[in-house]
Design an enzyme around this catalytic site. Structure first.
Site, PDB file in Angstrom:
ATOM      1  N   HIS A  47      41.062 -98.661  44.055  1.00  0.00           N
ATOM      2  CA  HIS A  47      41.374 -99.246  45.460  1.00  0.00           C
ATOM      3  C   HIS A  47      41.130 -98.479  46.900  1.00  0.00           C
ATOM      4  CE1 HIS A  47      44.223-102.193  43.437  1.00  0.00           C
ATOM      5  NE2 HIS A  47      44.222-101.275  42.599  1.00  0.00           N
TER       6      HIS A  47
ATOM      7  N   ASN B   5      48.887-106.851  43.087  1.00  0.00           N
ATOM      8  CA  ASN B   5      47.798-107.264  43.001  1.00  0.00           C
ATOM      9  C   ASN B   5      47.746-108.671  43.438  1.00  0.00           C
ATOM     10  OD1 ASN B   5      46.237-104.858  42.447  1.00  0.00           O
ATOM     11  ND2 ASN B   5      46.481-105.275  40.344  1.00  0.00           N
TER      12      ASN B   5
ATOM     13  N   TYR C 169      51.155 -92.197  41.096  1.00  0.00           N
ATOM     14  CA  TYR C 169      51.078 -92.441  42.577  1.00  0.00           C
ATOM     15  C   TYR C 169      51.321 -91.401  43.410  1.00  0.00           C
ATOM     16  CZ  TYR C 169      49.784 -97.125  41.490  1.00  0.00           C
ATOM     17  OH  TYR C 169      49.125 -98.294  40.947  1.00  0.00           O
TER      18      TYR C 169
ATOM     19  N   HIS D 218      53.671 -95.994  46.579  1.00  0.00           N
ATOM     20  CA  HIS D 218      54.326 -95.425  45.323  1.00  0.00           C
ATOM     21  C   HIS D 218      55.418 -96.096  44.830  1.00  0.00           C
ATOM     22  CE1 HIS D 218      56.002 -92.753  42.477  1.00  0.00           C
ATOM     23  NE2 HIS D 218      56.632 -91.870  43.239  1.00  0.00           N
TER      24      HIS D 218
HETATM   25 FE1  HDD Z   1      47.408 -98.692  40.688  1.00  0.00          FE
HETATM   26  C1  HDD Z   1      46.253 -97.478  43.629  1.00  0.00           C
HETATM   27  C2  HDD Z   1      48.031-101.678  42.056  1.00  0.00           C
HETATM   28  C3  HDD Z   1      48.098-100.110  37.607  1.00  0.00           C
HETATM   29  C4  HDD Z   1      47.074 -95.791  39.222  1.00  0.00           C
HETATM   30  N1  HDD Z   1      47.141 -99.518  42.563  1.00  0.00           N
HETATM   31  C5  HDD Z   1      46.698 -98.879  43.568  1.00  0.00           C
HETATM   32  C6  HDD Z   1      46.661 -99.521  44.631  1.00  0.00           C
HETATM   33  C7  HDD Z   1      47.072-100.875  44.239  1.00  0.00           C
HETATM   34  C8  HDD Z   1      47.482-100.813  42.914  1.00  0.00           C
HETATM   35  C9  HDD Z   1      47.405-102.155  45.098  1.00  0.00           C
HETATM   36  C10 HDD Z   1      46.316 -99.304  46.149  1.00  0.00           C
HETATM   37  C11 HDD Z   1      47.304 -98.773  46.836  1.00  0.00           C
HETATM   38  C12 HDD Z   1      46.736 -98.687  48.437  1.00  0.00           C
HETATM   39  O1  HDD Z   1      46.506 -99.541  48.991  1.00  0.00           O
HETATM   40  O2  HDD Z   1      46.861 -97.505  48.903  1.00  0.00           O
HETATM   41  N2  HDD Z   1      47.908-100.640  39.977  1.00  0.00           N
HETATM   42  C13 HDD Z   1      48.032-101.529  40.745  1.00  0.00           C
HETATM   43  C14 HDD Z   1      48.691-102.692  39.925  1.00  0.00           C
HETATM   44  C15 HDD Z   1      48.623-102.119  38.600  1.00  0.00           C
HETATM   45  C16 HDD Z   1      48.357-100.717  38.557  1.00  0.00           C
HETATM   46  C17 HDD Z   1      49.239-103.934  40.373  1.00  0.00           C
HETATM   47  C18 HDD Z   1      49.118-102.672  37.337  1.00  0.00           C
HETATM   48  C19 HDD Z   1      50.451-103.336  37.253  1.00  0.00           C
HETATM   49  N3  HDD Z   1      47.538 -97.913  38.729  1.00  0.00           N
HETATM   50  C20 HDD Z   1      47.775 -98.659  37.652  1.00  0.00           C
HETATM   51  C21 HDD Z   1      48.057 -97.671  36.670  1.00  0.00           C
HETATM   52  C22 HDD Z   1      47.726 -96.454  37.098  1.00  0.00           C
HETATM   53  C23 HDD Z   1      47.391 -96.632  38.485  1.00  0.00           C
HETATM   54  C24 HDD Z   1      48.347 -97.925  35.131  1.00  0.00           C
HETATM   55  C25 HDD Z   1      47.712 -94.978  36.473  1.00  0.00           C
HETATM   56  C26 HDD Z   1      48.418 -94.762  35.411  1.00  0.00           C
HETATM   57  N4  HDD Z   1      46.847 -96.759  41.367  1.00  0.00           N
HETATM   58  C27 HDD Z   1      46.782 -95.764  40.560  1.00  0.00           C
HETATM   59  C28 HDD Z   1      46.517 -94.470  41.300  1.00  0.00           C
HETATM   60  C29 HDD Z   1      46.133 -95.080  42.782  1.00  0.00           C
HETATM   61  C30 HDD Z   1      46.487 -96.663  42.570  1.00  0.00           C
HETATM   62  C31 HDD Z   1      45.279 -93.472  40.989  1.00  0.00           C
HETATM   63  C32 HDD Z   1      44.915 -94.680  43.584  1.00  0.00           C
HETATM   64  C33 HDD Z   1      45.325 -94.411  44.867  1.00  0.00           C
HETATM   65  C34 HDD Z   1      46.508 -94.356  44.966  1.00  0.00           C
HETATM   66  O3  HDD Z   1      47.136 -94.842  43.777  1.00  0.00           O
HETATM   67  O4  HDD Z   1      47.363 -94.113  45.851  1.00  0.00           O
HETATM   68  O5  HDD Z   1      47.563 -93.565  41.497  1.00  0.00           O
END
Ligand code: HDD
Length: 705
Positions: free
Chosen positions: A76, A149, A363, A340
């Site tokens: 993202h 999402n 997060y 988060h």
């Molecule tokens: Fe995630 C970012 C949505 C599964 C780990 N995720 C992130 C963002 C969104 C989502 C919208 C952007 C937030 C922003 O605008 O800063 N992610 C989802 C959805 C998931 C999902 C709807 C499943 C239902 N994500 C998911 C899993 C993991 C992560 C299973 C880790 C085990 N996601 C992250 C992250 C991020 C992230 C690495 C990257 C930047 C952040 O968090 O802040 O932690």
């Protein structure tokens, strides 16, 4: 869509004001406040001599510049944030004790960040991808983040697979190719080895993967959460955002072209809409399942690869979010925003969905690196609107000046303050779900059906949507070099639908699959098809081709009709020079052919007049008509403009050329000849704009113009 001057400051906006700096009319200073006399020449020993160490201004300026970047989000990375507010329609006391869901008069400030997932920060907006829809509610009880999402399910069932998924879908590590959308060999290799992805792949390859606008896509919390009321009664819940403008998409050909012509297409659209006072609105919907009904479904409600079909569990609309303010600064707001899932308020709780549980770790962890330490909650965009009190101290970039000598608990020097608050006083108490089990690394058998809902999705698509999915398979899997993987894709989707698999095989040069029993689903879920979405002409953009001698009377009439329905017209001509109508009125083009293209518009209108002689000679004008036609978008032409259509793809369908003054509307091509009063024409054209796409036309787009 309501147009409301809602820019009154809300609490979050007031808080942000304290951090804003207006540089206008000020003298230049260093970061220490010392006025600077020259910022264009470094301090040198002699005019042609070496720069000297003493130049503190040079060192500060360049050092700061050297450190301007922070790591982009691991997923993202490319996003765009906007401010707004949320209001509940009626108290939800029965369902939850969350304060911001009780009083319809309370406007809770929100910050929403929309994003793509795979591309890096500078990639294009219109790639095929999932879109992130993350909302931070700044409530009176602390921040609640709904990090969702635009698709209601996910690729995997357990968060431990997330690093593998992301490694497979991001550009391949040896050469960083392909940029922005799913990798080919590695991703599809991973898909066929993880069949739980089947349902999500259907969504990703559908039109949902290429939204027309962030304003025109749904949002989903994806997981099953819990709502808990003040009596302690809990229910399972799924969160939905429903856009007032309906759910609409681009065509794949458009998406690819826009990625080159205007890589900022989606963010520009959002920015412009808010600047124009056309505030995007999303209604909040809840699907609720009673605890006693947990096992009443033929899917596991804790499995994030499953929807709760809306026909089985209706979505109750409970409130509305209005996005009414653009950010002032991309870095400090969009880039530094930290979402988060663990940011919850009393009344909203978690479930044992293993994807959700793992996300709860990731997060917070990721922000420590990205935002450089544990104090990112102090960054203005992340601060709650209420003061926080605890004994956490120090760390990089600590800004709060905590008074007193106590930073531990329990303590008698300050009578234990800050004191934990029991539930009755607003303290967060986790829902006391009874859990009991052995430590096992296994997955529940109830998570094993990967194909029924993928098939439900397929069954629910209109013929045009099905065709788009098949073409998406051709593109995505066609780019996979390894033939064995291509074959495995066919075999995997044979378990979703045999006819789908046969079609995929045809397009990617794989062997035809043998008939197998498909998942035994014959039902459809109409809510899944974009054909059944809200359709309105509001905020749509119509390109108007004009040149010297156009008919002003016709243009004026359509301008008035479109303005009434919030449809926007942009005049496009060969150059930016003012253009004269036959009647002598002058208009200024908004764009020239050089900086516009039909893919940037929702529809095309060509007024009559002598200018048609000139337009007919321009390749660009003909391309405009042909592309608009091929992309199934509305085309309106009046009087002399019909002559231009004769040499384009439009000739493949019937349109009027007679002189009766009757309006003719066929597959989104609206025409009239010998008409001066365009009232009837305008309505028919705006109706065609409201339909957005006239997919039947896709059967005609191959024949050469
Ligand atoms: Fe995630 C970012 C949505 C599964 C780990 N995720 C992130 C963002 C969104 C989502 C919208 C952007 C937030 C922003 O605008 O800063 N992610 C989802 C959805 C998931 C999902 C709807 C499943 C239902 N994500 C998911 C899993 C993991 C992560 C299973 C880790 C085990 N996601 C992250 C992250 C991020 C992230 C690495 C990257 C930047 C952040 O968090 O802040 O932690």
């Amino acid at each position: 869509m309501t147009k409301q001057p809602e820019n009154e400051p809300n609490k979050k906006q007031q808080q942000l004001e304290d951090f804003k700096v207006d540089h206008e009319g000020q003298d230049l200073t260093t970061n220490q406040g010392t006025k600077v006399s020259n910022t264009s020449d470094s301090l040198k020993a002699g005019e042609r001599g070496p720069t000297i160490m003493e130049d503190f201004h040079f060192r500060e300026k360049v050092t700061h510049f050297d450190h301007e970047r922070i790591p982009e989000r691991v997923v993202h990375a490319r996003g765009f944030g906007v401010h707004g507010y949320f209001q509940v329609y009626e108290p939800l006391t029965d369902l939850t004790k969350a304060k911001f869901l009780q009083d319809p008069n309370v406007k809770t400030p929100v910050f929403v960040r929309f994003s793509t997932v795979v591309g890096s920060r500078g990639s294009a907006d219109t790639v095929r991808d999932v879109r992130g829809f993350a909302t931070k509610f700044y409530t009176e009880e602390g921040n609640f983040d709904l990090v969702g999402n635009n698709m209601p399910i996910f690729f995997i069932q357990d968060a431990i697979k997330f690093p593998d998924l992301v490694h497979a879908i991001k550009p391949e590590p040896n050469n960083e190719i392909p940029q922005a959308s799913a990798a080919h060999d590695t991703f599809w290799d991973w898909v066929v080895n993880n069949q739980e992805t089947a349902h999500m792949i259907m969504w990703l390859l559908s039109d949902r993967g290429i939204p027309r606008s962030f304003r025109m896509m749904e949002g989903f919390g994806v997981h099953t959460f819990r709502l808990v009321n003040s009596e302690g009664k809990a229910r399972f819940v799924k969160f939905h955002w429903k856009p007032k403008l309906g759910v609409h998409s681009l065509t794949w050909d458009e998406a690819q072209k826009i990625a080159g012509k205007d890589p900022d297409f989606n963010r520009r659209d959002l920015w412009d809409a808010i600047n124009d006072g056309e505030y995007p609105e999303f209604e909040l919907g809840l699907q609720v399942i009673e605890e006693e009904q947990e096992f009443d479904f033929d899917f596991d409600i804790l499995d994030a690869t499953k929807i709760w079909p809306e026909e089985q569990v209706p979505v109750k609309i409970v409130g509305k979010m209005t996005l009414d303010r653009n950010q002032d600064n991309f870095f400090t707001e969009t880039e530094q925003a930290a979402f988060h899932l663990g940011n919850v308020v009393p009344g909203i709780d978690f479930t044992n969905d293993p994807l959700l549980q793992g996300r709860l770790f990731s997060y917070l962890d990721t922000q420590l690196l990205r935002l450089g330490g544990p104090n990112f909650h102090e960054i203005p965009i992340n601060r709650p609107i209420i003061q926080y009190y605890n004994n956490q101290r120090d760390g990089f970039h600590r800004m709060t000046i905590d008074k007193g000598k106590v930073s531990y608990f329990p303590n008698s020097i300050r009578q234990n303050d800050p004191t934990p608050a029991p539930g009755k006083d607003g303290g967060y108490e986790h829902y006391q779900e009874k859990v009991d089990g052995r430590k096992v690394r296994t997955r529940s058998e109830s998570f094993n059906d990967h194909f029924s809902q993928a098939r439900l999705f397929w069954n629910s698509m209109s013929p045009a949507e099905k065709k788009h999915i098949i073409k998406a398979f051709y593109f995505e899997v066609g780019n996979v070099k390894d033939k064995k993987i291509r074959q495995k894709v066919v075999d995997m989707f044979n378990q979703v639908d045999h006819d789908l698999a046969k079609e995929i095989a045809k397009g990617i040069g794989a062997n035809q699959p043998t008939k197998k029993n498909n998942a035994a689903i014959t039902e459809t879920s109409p809510a899944l098809s974009q054909e059944n979405t809200n359709k309105s002409p509001e905020t749509r953009k119509v390109a108007v081709l004009v040149d010297e001698g156009f008919n002003y009377n016709e243009l004026k009439q359509i301008m008035v009709a479109c303005e009434k329905q919030h449809v926007h017209l942009e005049f496009i001509s060969k150059t930016f020079s003012p253009v004269n109508s036959a009647e002598g009125d002058q208009i200024e083009p908004h764009k020239s052919f050089a900086n516009s293209h039909s893919v940037m518009y929702d529809a095309l209108f060509i007024p009559g007049g002598q200018h048609i002689d000139m337009l007919s000679g321009y390749k660009e004008a003909k391309d405009f008509v042909n592309d608009t036609f091929a992309h199934a978008k509305p085309i309106g032409a009046t009087n002399e403009a019909l002559e231009l259509l004769a040499n384009t793809l439009v000739k493949n369908i019937a349109y009027t050329n007679d002189h009766t003054g009757e309006v003719y509307s066929n597959l989104g091509v609206v025409t009239v000849n010998d008409a001066h009063d365009l009232t009837q024409f305008n309505q028919a054209f705006i109706d065609a704009v409201a339909q957005h796409r006239h997919w039947m036309r896709e059967n005609h787009d191959r024949k050469q113009a």
